[in-house]
Scaffold this motif. Sequence first.
Motif, PDB file in Angstrom:
ATOM      1  N   VAL A  53      22.285   1.325 -10.660  1.00 12.63           N
ATOM      2  CA  VAL A  53      22.623   1.898 -11.972  1.00 12.63           C
ATOM      3  C   VAL A  53      23.896   2.736 -11.877  1.00 12.63           C
ATOM      4  O   VAL A  53      24.720   2.735 -12.790  1.00 12.63           O
ATOM      5  CB  VAL A  53      21.438   2.752 -12.487  1.00 12.63           C
ATOM      6  N   GLN A  54      24.069   3.460 -10.777  1.00 11.27           N
ATOM      7  CA  GLN A  54      25.219   4.349 -10.614  1.00 11.27           C
ATOM      8  C   GLN A  54      26.227   3.727  -9.646  1.00 11.27           C
ATOM      9  O   GLN A  54      25.843   3.159  -8.619  1.00 11.27           O
ATOM     10  CB  GLN A  54      24.783   5.723 -10.077  1.00 11.27           C
ATOM     11  N   GLU A  55      27.513   3.849  -9.964  1.00 11.31           N
ATOM     12  CA  GLU A  55      28.561   3.335  -9.090  1.00 11.31           C
ATOM     13  C   GLU A  55      29.016   4.459  -8.156  1.00 11.31           C
ATOM     14  O   GLU A  55      30.141   4.977  -8.254  1.00 11.31           O
ATOM     15  CB  GLU A  55      29.725   2.798  -9.918  1.00 11.31           C
ATOM     16  N   LEU A  56      28.142   4.842  -7.246  1.00  6.86           N
ATOM     17  CA  LEU A  56      28.413   5.914  -6.293  1.00  6.86           C
ATOM     18  C   LEU A  56      28.464   5.335  -4.882  1.00  6.86           C
ATOM     19  O   LEU A  56      27.688   4.449  -4.545  1.00  6.86           O
ATOM     20  CB  LEU A  56      27.325   6.997  -6.357  1.00  6.86           C
ATOM     21  N   THR A  57      29.373   5.859  -4.061  1.00  8.21           N
ATOM     22  CA  THR A  57      29.443   5.398  -2.673  1.00  8.21           C
ATOM     23  C   THR A  57      28.221   5.863  -1.901  1.00  8.21           C
ATOM     24  O   THR A  57      27.581   5.099  -1.189  1.00  8.21           O
ATOM     25  CB  THR A  57      30.734   5.917  -2.003  1.00  8.21           C
ATOM     26  N   THR A  58      27.891   7.142  -2.048  1.00  7.22           N
ATOM     27  CA  THR A  58      26.716   7.710  -1.375  1.00  7.22           C
ATOM     28  C   THR A  58      25.667   8.037  -2.424  1.00  7.22           C
ATOM     29  O   THR A  58      25.936   8.777  -3.370  1.00  7.22           O
ATOM     30  CB  THR A  58      27.098   8.988  -0.602  1.00  7.22           C
ATOM     31  N   GLN A  59      24.469   7.496  -2.280  1.00  3.75           N
ATOM     32  CA  GLN A  59      23.419   7.775  -3.255  1.00  3.75           C
ATOM     33  C   GLN A  59      22.033   7.511  -2.660  1.00  3.75           C
ATOM     34  O   GLN A  59      21.897   6.937  -1.579  1.00  3.75           O
ATOM     35  CB  GLN A  59      23.607   6.943  -4.522  1.00  3.75           C
ATOM     36  N   ASN A  60      21.011   7.977  -3.397  1.00  5.45           N
ATOM     37  CA  ASN A  60      19.610   7.791  -3.013  1.00  5.45           C
ATOM     38  C   ASN A  60      18.956   6.826  -3.998  1.00  5.45           C
ATOM     39  O   ASN A  60      19.172   6.925  -5.204  1.00  5.45           O
ATOM     40  CB  ASN A  60      18.843   9.122  -3.026  1.00  5.45           C
ATOM     41  N   GLY A  72       0.791  -1.228   0.000  1.00  5.40           N
ATOM     42  CA  GLY A  72       0.000   0.000   0.000  1.00  5.40           C
ATOM     43  C   GLY A  72       0.817   1.267   0.000  1.00  5.40           C
ATOM     44  O   GLY A  72       0.270   2.355  -0.012  1.00  5.40           O
ATOM     45  N   THR A  73       2.156   1.178   0.007  1.00  6.04           N
ATOM     46  CA  THR A  73       3.007   2.368  -0.011  1.00  6.04           C
ATOM     47  C   THR A  73       3.320   2.739  -1.458  1.00  6.04           C
ATOM     48  O   THR A  73       3.885   1.928  -2.194  1.00  6.04           O
ATOM     49  CB  THR A  73       4.324   2.103   0.737  1.00  6.04           C
ATOM     50  N   PRO A  74       2.969   3.942  -1.914  1.00  4.65           N
ATOM     51  CA  PRO A  74       3.184   4.300  -3.321  1.00  4.65           C
ATOM     52  C   PRO A  74       4.612   4.740  -3.633  1.00  4.65           C
ATOM     53  O   PRO A  74       4.972   4.844  -4.792  1.00  4.65           O
ATOM     54  CB  PRO A  74       2.185   5.447  -3.536  1.00  4.65           C
ATOM     55  N   TYR A  75       5.426   5.016  -2.599  1.00  2.00           N
ATOM     56  CA  TYR A  75       6.740   5.630  -2.840  1.00  2.00           C
ATOM     57  C   TYR A  75       7.629   5.354  -1.626  1.00  2.00           C
ATOM     58  O   TYR A  75       7.164   5.365  -0.486  1.00  2.00           O
ATOM     59  CB  TYR A  75       6.537   7.137  -3.035  1.00  2.00           C
ATOM     60  N   VAL A  76       8.916   5.084  -1.877  1.00  5.26           N
ATOM     61  CA  VAL A  76       9.879   4.930  -0.788  1.00  5.26           C
ATOM     62  C   VAL A  76      11.232   5.490  -1.248  1.00  5.26           C
ATOM     63  O   VAL A  76      11.591   5.399  -2.427  1.00  5.26           O
ATOM     64  CB  VAL A  76      10.007   3.445  -0.371  1.00  5.26           C
ATOM     65  N   ARG A  77      11.962   6.118  -0.304  1.00  6.65           N
ATOM     66  CA  ARG A  77      13.285   6.704  -0.593  1.00  6.65           C
ATOM     67  C   ARG A  77      14.299   6.091   0.367  1.00  6.65           C
ATOM     68  O   ARG A  77      14.096   6.093   1.582  1.00  6.65           O
ATOM     69  CB  ARG A  77      13.258   8.223  -0.410  1.00  6.65           C
ATOM     70  N   ILE A  78      15.393   5.553  -0.199  1.00  5.68           N
ATOM     71  CA  ILE A  78      16.440   4.894   0.581  1.00  5.68           C
ATOM     72  C   ILE A  78      17.729   5.692   0.423  1.00  5.68           C
ATOM     73  O   ILE A  78      18.191   5.914  -0.705  1.00  5.68           O
ATOM     74  CB  ILE A  78      16.651   3.439   0.104  1.00  5.68           C
ATOM     75  N   ARG A  79      18.322   6.116   1.537  1.00  4.69           N
ATOM     76  CA  ARG A  79      19.574   6.876   1.526  1.00  4.69           C
ATOM     77  C   ARG A  79      20.690   5.942   2.006  1.00  4.69           C
ATOM     78  O   ARG A  79      20.612   5.378   3.102  1.00  4.69           O
ATOM     79  CB  ARG A  79      19.463   8.090   2.460  1.00  4.69           C
ATOM     80  N   LEU A  80      21.736   5.749   1.182  1.00  8.78           N
ATOM     81  CA  LEU A  80      22.834   4.842   1.492  1.00  8.78           C
ATOM     82  C   LEU A  80      24.141   5.619   1.583  1.00  8.78           C
ATOM     83  O   LEU A  80      24.448   6.428   0.711  1.00  8.78           O
ATOM     84  CB  LEU A  80      22.948   3.748   0.426  1.00  8.78           C
ATOM     85  N   GLY A  81      24.926   5.362   2.647  1.00  2.64           N
ATOM     86  CA  GLY A  81      26.199   6.032   2.829  1.00  2.64           C
ATOM     87  C   GLY A  81      27.364   5.242   2.255  1.00  2.64           C
ATOM     88  O   GLY A  81      28.414   5.808   1.963  1.00  2.64           O
ATOM     89  N   ALA A  82      27.232   3.924   2.130  1.00  2.00           N
ATOM     90  CA  ALA A  82      28.274   3.082   1.536  1.00  2.00           C
ATOM     91  C   ALA A  82      27.566   2.023   0.692  1.00  2.00           C
ATOM     92  O   ALA A  82      27.378   0.879   1.108  1.00  2.00           O
ATOM     93  CB  ALA A  82      29.140   2.440   2.611  1.00  2.00           C
ATOM     94  N   THR A  83      27.154   2.396  -0.513  1.00  2.00           N
ATOM     95  CA  THR A  83      26.301   1.564  -1.362  1.00  2.00           C
ATOM     96  C   THR A  83      26.873   0.171  -1.632  1.00  2.00           C
ATOM     97  O   THR A  83      26.119  -0.804  -1.589  1.00  2.00           O
ATOM     98  CB  THR A  83      26.023   2.292  -2.687  1.00  2.00           C
ATOM     99  N   PRO A  84      28.190   0.002  -1.902  1.00  2.76           N
ATOM    100  CA  PRO A  84      28.702  -1.345  -2.185  1.00  2.76           C
ATOM    101  C   PRO A  84      28.503  -2.329  -1.034  1.00  2.76           C
ATOM    102  O   PRO A  84      28.569  -3.533  -1.245  1.00  2.76           O
ATOM    103  CB  PRO A  84      30.194  -1.094  -2.456  1.00  2.76           C
ATOM    104  N   ASN A  85      28.264  -1.822   0.180  1.00  2.00           N
ATOM    105  CA  ASN A  85      28.093  -2.695   1.337  1.00  2.00           C
ATOM    106  C   ASN A  85      26.627  -3.048   1.600  1.00  2.00           C
ATOM    107  O   ASN A  85      26.327  -3.686   2.609  1.00  2.00           O
ATOM    108  CB  ASN A  85      28.673  -2.036   2.596  1.00  2.00           C
ATOM    109  N   VAL A  86      25.707  -2.629   0.735  1.00  2.00           N
ATOM    110  CA  VAL A  86      24.275  -2.828   0.989  1.00  2.00           C
ATOM    111  C   VAL A  86      23.639  -3.578  -0.180  1.00  2.00           C
ATOM    112  O   VAL A  86      23.832  -3.216  -1.339  1.00  2.00           O
ATOM    113  CB  VAL A  86      23.544  -1.478   1.201  1.00  2.00           C
TER     114      VAL A  86
END
Length: 290
Positions: A274-281, A248-262
Amino acid sequence: MLNELGTRLKEARIAKGYSLEDLQDVTKIQKRYLAGIEEGNYSMMPGQFYVRAFIKQYADAVGLNADELLEQHKAEMPETAKEPASKPMATPSRRQSISRSSSSRINEKMPMVIVALFIVVILLVMWLFYYMATQNDSPAEETGTEDGLQYEAPSEDAPAAGEGEEAAEEEPAEEEPAEEPAEPETVITPAGTDGETTTYQWTGPAERELTINVTGRSWVAVTDINQADMIPPREMQAGESETLDLSGTPYVRIRLGATPNVELTLNGEPIEYVQELTTQNIVIEFTDAE
């Protein structure tokens, strides 16, 4: 030019994978004051009284010993003048403001809810009386006899003697099992990127779960369409896992500080970055499959 104290703090922040916006959410100190600490520009602070307090909050947030750091760099600290006590300039938390507004809306709607329940109870009682009255007005069809005894008239559709026994001996026909509805197809596709943010479009079942597995230390925060915290900003350690019900949730935003570890999975389907960024949304917009 950066001073030595500001340089150490900034290096510790980058090592944690925090941006200034992330650190502002954690410490509740305005971003411009955090930048001033890194640059050694203490004149922009709301008062000299707050310089040491802000530095201690900064150091604690990035994992440094604040007292030891201030002692080593006390020569860089401005002289603290006696200032009249004033209220700290802290930004009110998003959770507190949302909680107050939600409580106000509930209090406003409570009288309407009570009136609606009262009306429902009245309608239910009226229906019950009507039902009882109709039952009393329609007695079963009866036929009188010469001695005044009453008996129920047989139905014209009643089977003749012996017919019921023959029907009982016949084996009932086997019913074919009903076909179970097919599970809606799940599709998740990248819809575009904007700076540190990647947006995905999800089409699939209305019931969905997001699983967050952390293989190394990383800063994680999750909010919904109302910017309410589903996972408050915090540092997750290797081996930790979180599962969120997004039905029932139409939208969610995830903030990651070390993306390769998640690792992110949605109903068991892994989400490819899609993006090779350490910090991304990571933003996911949901559409229920028909």
